[in-house]
Design a protein around this motif. Structure first.
Motif: not given
Length: 186
Positions: A17-19, A52-55, A72-73, A80-81
């Motif tokens: 899960i992303v936190v 932007n969800g990038e590494s 998990d918000g 994560k998506k």
């Protein structure tokens, strides 16, 4: 105060899960978000994601500094998506997870990765940026070859390993400095 932070962080790690973790008490909107790579008694290592969800490399934070954890918000799921939709990946870190701080420093030294290190709570001192020249495990200190914002050598700083408040490993900004530093040296 959150009791048993390690328990929650390990559960999130197992569930992939992303936190978001909050450690800057002076800036309550600032957080670090990502997948948990590792947790030990004192530190957490996140596979950091930018907005932007990038590494964005890896970040090490002290567990004792965490005052809030979002799990998990909507924001975490959005990143994560994006991470998966963009086929993002983090460089592989091979750690034994016994002492994350030492292992990360040794890995950075071996692979000559740039680090961004903070050693004060108030962020009044500059962030120390550069690569590790040498680690003295007998005295728990390391020598970092500082590099300024133009990719130029800026002397050497000696830091006690326990004085690290936060550490960013191979972030996007550090990678840019590494490119400037290495290309200008050719």
């Amino acid at each position: 105060m959150i009791y048993n932070k390690e328990f929650f962080l390990k559960l999130a790690n197992e569930a992939n899960i992303v936190v978001s973790i909050f450690t800057d008490i002076y800036n309550k909107e600032k957080c670090s978000t990502g997948f948990i790579k590792s947790v030990d008694k004192t530190d957490i290592l996140l596979k950091h994601l930018n907005q932007n969800g990038e590494s964005d490399g890896y970040i090490l934070r002290r567990i004792e500094d965490i005052y809030r954890i979002d799990i998990d918000g909507l924001y975490e799921n959005k990143l994560k998506k994006l991470y998966y939709y963009k086929n993002e990946e983090h460089d592989k870190l091979l750690l034994e997870n016994k002492n994350i701080r030492y292992e990360l420093l040794l890995f950075a030294e071996q692979h000559r990765k740039f680090l961004e290190i903070s050693i004060d709570y108030d962020n009044e001192q500059e962030i120390i940026v550069g690569y590790i020249k040498r680690i003295d495990t007998e005295n728990d200190i390391f020598f970092i070859n500082k590099v300024n914002s133009y990719g130029v050598d800026d002397g050497i700083t000696v830091i006690h390993i326990d004085d690290i408040i936060s550490l960013n490993y191979d972030s996007n900004d550090a990678r840019d400095l590494s490119i400037l530093y290495n290309c200008d040296r050719k």
